[in-house]
Motif scaffolding. Sequence first.
Motif, short mmCIF file in Angstrom:
data_model
loop_
_atom_site.label_atom_id
_atom_site.label_comp_id
_atom_site.label_asym_id
_atom_site.label_seq_id
_atom_site.Cartn_x
_atom_site.Cartn_y
_atom_site.Cartn_z
N PRO A 140 28.25 48.01 30.00
CA PRO A 140 29.56 48.26 30.60
C PRO A 140 30.04 47.11 31.49
O PRO A 140 31.24 46.86 31.58
CB PRO A 140 29.35 49.53 31.43
N TRP A 141 29.11 46.40 32.14
CA TRP A 141 29.53 45.31 33.03
C TRP A 141 30.31 44.23 32.31
O TRP A 141 31.11 43.51 32.91
CB TRP A 141 28.33 44.69 33.73
N SER A 142 30.08 44.09 31.00
CA SER A 142 30.73 42.98 30.29
C SER A 142 32.16 43.32 29.89
O SER A 142 32.95 42.41 29.61
CB SER A 142 29.92 42.63 29.05
N THR A 143 32.50 44.60 29.86
CA THR A 143 33.82 44.98 29.34
C THR A 143 34.98 44.37 30.13
O THR A 143 35.88 43.78 29.52
CB THR A 143 33.97 46.52 29.31
N PRO A 144 34.99 44.49 31.46
CA PRO A 144 36.13 43.88 32.17
C PRO A 144 36.25 42.38 31.93
O PRO A 144 37.36 41.86 31.79
CB PRO A 144 35.85 44.18 33.65
N ILE A 145 35.09 41.70 31.84
CA ILE A 145 35.13 40.25 31.62
C ILE A 145 35.79 39.96 30.27
O ILE A 145 36.69 39.12 30.15
CB ILE A 145 33.71 39.66 31.65
N LEU A 146 35.33 40.68 29.24
CA LEU A 146 35.88 40.47 27.90
C LEU A 146 37.37 40.77 27.87
O LEU A 146 38.17 39.98 27.33
CB LEU A 146 35.17 41.37 26.89
N LEU A 147 37.74 41.90 28.46
CA LEU A 147 39.15 42.30 28.41
C LEU A 147 40.02 41.29 29.14
O LEU A 147 41.10 40.91 28.66
CB LEU A 147 39.33 43.69 29.00
N ALA A 148 39.54 40.83 30.30
CA ALA A 148 40.32 39.85 31.05
C ALA A 148 40.48 38.58 30.23
O ALA A 148 41.59 38.03 30.13
CB ALA A 148 39.62 39.54 32.37
N ALA A 149 39.39 38.12 29.61
CA ALA A 149 39.46 36.88 28.82
C ALA A 149 40.42 37.04 27.66
O ALA A 149 41.25 36.16 27.39
CB ALA A 149 38.08 36.51 28.33
N LEU A 150 40.35 38.18 26.97
CA LEU A 150 41.25 38.40 25.83
C LEU A 150 42.70 38.46 26.31
O LEU A 150 43.61 37.96 25.65
CB LEU A 150 40.87 39.68 25.09
N GLY A 151 42.90 39.05 27.49
CA GLY A 151 44.25 39.13 28.05
C GLY A 151 44.80 37.74 28.35
O GLY A 151 45.94 37.42 28.01
N ILE A 152 43.97 36.92 28.99
CA ILE A 152 44.40 35.56 29.34
C ILE A 152 44.73 34.78 28.07
O ILE A 152 45.77 34.09 27.98
CB ILE A 152 43.30 34.83 30.13
N ALA A 153 43.86 34.93 27.07
CA ALA A 153 44.08 34.22 25.81
C ALA A 153 45.38 34.67 25.18
O ALA A 153 46.16 33.85 24.67
CB ALA A 153 42.92 34.48 24.85
N PHE A 154 45.65 35.96 25.24
CA PHE A 154 46.89 36.50 24.66
C PHE A 154 48.10 35.87 25.32
O PHE A 154 48.99 35.33 24.65
CB PHE A 154 46.91 38.02 24.84
N ALA A 155 48.09 35.90 26.64
CA ALA A 155 49.24 35.37 27.37
C ALA A 155 49.43 33.89 27.05
O ALA A 155 50.55 33.43 26.81
CB ALA A 155 49.02 35.57 28.87
N ALA A 156 48.33 33.15 27.03
CA ALA A 156 48.43 31.70 26.82
C ALA A 156 48.99 31.38 25.45
O ALA A 156 49.96 30.63 25.31
CB ALA A 156 47.06 31.06 27.00
N ILE A 157 48.39 31.97 24.42
CA ILE A 157 48.81 31.60 23.06
C ILE A 157 50.20 32.14 22.76
O ILE A 157 51.06 31.43 22.24
CB ILE A 157 47.79 32.11 22.02
N PHE A 158 50.45 33.40 23.13
CA PHE A 158 51.73 33.99 22.81
C PHE A 158 52.86 33.22 23.49
O PHE A 158 53.88 32.91 22.88
CB PHE A 158 51.75 35.47 23.24
N GLY A 159 52.64 32.88 24.75
CA GLY A 159 53.65 32.16 25.50
C GLY A 159 53.99 30.81 24.88
O GLY A 159 55.12 30.33 24.99
N LYS A 160 53.01 30.19 24.24
CA LYS A 160 53.27 28.87 23.69
C LYS A 160 53.81 28.92 22.27
O LYS A 160 54.54 28.01 21.86
CB LYS A 160 51.98 28.06 23.70
N ILE A 161 53.43 29.94 21.52
CA ILE A 161 53.86 30.00 20.13
C ILE A 161 55.29 30.55 20.02
O ILE A 161 56.04 30.17 19.13
CB ILE A 161 52.86 30.84 19.30
N GLN A 162 55.66 31.41 20.96
CA GLN A 162 56.97 32.06 20.87
C GLN A 162 58.12 31.06 20.76
O GLN A 162 58.91 31.12 19.82
CB GLN A 162 57.12 33.00 22.08
#
Lengths: 485, 220
Positions: free
Chosen positions: A412-434
Amino acid sequence: MIDLQLLALLLTPLLGGGLLAVFGSRRWAAELNSLMSGFTFLASVALTMRVVEQGPQVAFNEQFFIDPFNVFLVALTAFVAFTTSLFSRPYMRVEQHHGKLSTPMLHLYYSMYQLFTFTMLLALTTNNMGIIWVAMEAATLTTVLLVSLYRTPASLEAAWKYFILCGVGIALALFGTILLYFAAERVLGQGGTALLWTHLNQVKTDLEPTVLKLAFVFLLVGYGTKIGLVPLHSWLPDAHAEGPTPVSAVLSGLLLNIALCAVMRSKVLVDGSLGNHFAGNLMMGFGLLSVVVAALFLSRQKDIKRMFAYSSIEHMGLITFAFGMGGAVATFAGMLHMTVHSLVKSAIFFAVGHAVQKSGTQQMEHIRGMLQISPTVGWGLALGTFAILGMPPFGVFASEFLIITTAMHSYPWSTPILLAALGIAFAAIFGKIQPIVFGETTARRLPHPPALIPVFVHLLLALILGLYMPPYLAGWYRQAAALLG
Amino acid sequence: MSIPFTTQIINLLASILLLIAFAMLSQRRILSLIKLFAWQGLALSASTFVVAYSTAQHHLYYSAALTLLLKVLILPWLLHRLIHKLNVKWDVETLINIPTTMLVGIVLVIFAFNLAAPISQLSESITRGLIGIALASVLLSLLMMITRRKAVPQVVGFLAMENGLFFAATSATHGMPLVVELGIALDVLVGTFIFGIFFFQLRETFDSLDITHMEKLKDD
């Protein structure tokens, strides 16, 4: 017996490499390249059908071994290599038209492309842990001149880094292989069988744990350099950004998978010998670090190919993490993710390649309005980005969902880390590709019509895998997951 | 209590191998560096030969011959031709901090011996410590690659690393299966050719073989 299919699978690209070494300068070299890749793909289909029918088997004096785990990678590798060869035909012609490539360079490219396919298929199908190493090193050797194909200062630097770093990494993997042999020789005796994976797998509980532990560290660090695990990743963004786009697509979509496959083969042996979660913990650590670091680097990228290279590091980290957790569900998810990542990432690189050709730059701030100039490139890029970011209903969503729910359950300890990383990646890529997809265009038309069918075929397959998993494919993954433990 | 003569020779050759690795670390002339590399190959080939003789492993004779051919003759010859053609034969590299590098090297050797200690205890006395020496020379070559600023010495370091690995394979484990050894030798040979092609591409583009020119690709 699978001798015939296997022979066809391995000899076709080898023959292709030879033919293209001779005829690579002809006008029809691109067609020949696609034709040979097509035959390789057919051979892989025949092989796959045989293995599905008859189960795992060895061939040629046990030197080759096909089981559900590697057969799906063989099919995937041959498929993506085929579609990439289709994509590269018009792509490379445009590059030539723009004066970036000369005929001798293309000659080299076609011949090396086939040999690269050969080394990858050899690494996948061989049963000998030593030959896996030889094939992985050969894969580096065949691609290093492709990375420096444009002969620009940046591409030479990238290729040099790639060569030296992967060379050092792979040397460490050789030390790991030697240690493995050192342990195996005490159980299996001298000679040829002591490096055969099937034999090692049978006696894995008798292998000396202290040696295997050290061996695995070397193997993971060594092959991990090839997978692009942080902190051994620094060659990867450069090589992907500076090499020709078809090479980026196969490096990202295929080579990384194959290195991971080699690590998994070692992990099975180490797990059997140690009887604890040592190997898994190491992989989880490297995997998590890669996901987080790559996600943080994503937002700082200006070069579009570089950004998607970091995205590959992130996804490879996620897969390594899933395999590290182990267990049926996580391994299943890891393999599904491997498949969809390969398909989607190569599709993205195809679309990106054409977008870059149309705008004449890889800098994202100068690529604008792809939908306006070419709806197919625009939509390909947009859909590919959605898919890689894990939006439902694409397959990446399904596999990421499985990985995260398993993590929630077991670690369970890894879940927030993973989710945060995926969230950051989403924001970064989506913001640049749009803005790249929408917005006002400055791009121009190309002298050759782009081959965008592969993009949509890949995305369609990723979509199908997200909506509906064919039962035989699921059964396959399940068998492989049971095998890997 | 006497150690068999052949084992003494193998141990002697192993220490020579390690000494040469240190010598390479501090060698500034490219030409001498290649000579040292050839000597290291010779020590490697001799030790493989002695292991083959003492254990009556016939395929190791092939390995010894292969090493002699590749590491003592072909690769040094190729490198000689390259530096001759590239006109860098008399290049002298300014190495900073040789004493510090040496100290780091010694630390690496201690680290390697420690790492290999549990494994050495397993092996049947004759080859005890050899894995440690092999690992130490691999790490020393790695250190050499990191500290060098020119392309040719980096490649020599890369090849020397392969020597250390080969030593681990032949002396500590009595040789990998021949097909694997042949594969490795082929990779090394092809690798050297590609490095050679690279040198020319680098020179054409940067007008020198100094890799400090190649630090442009960074994430800012």
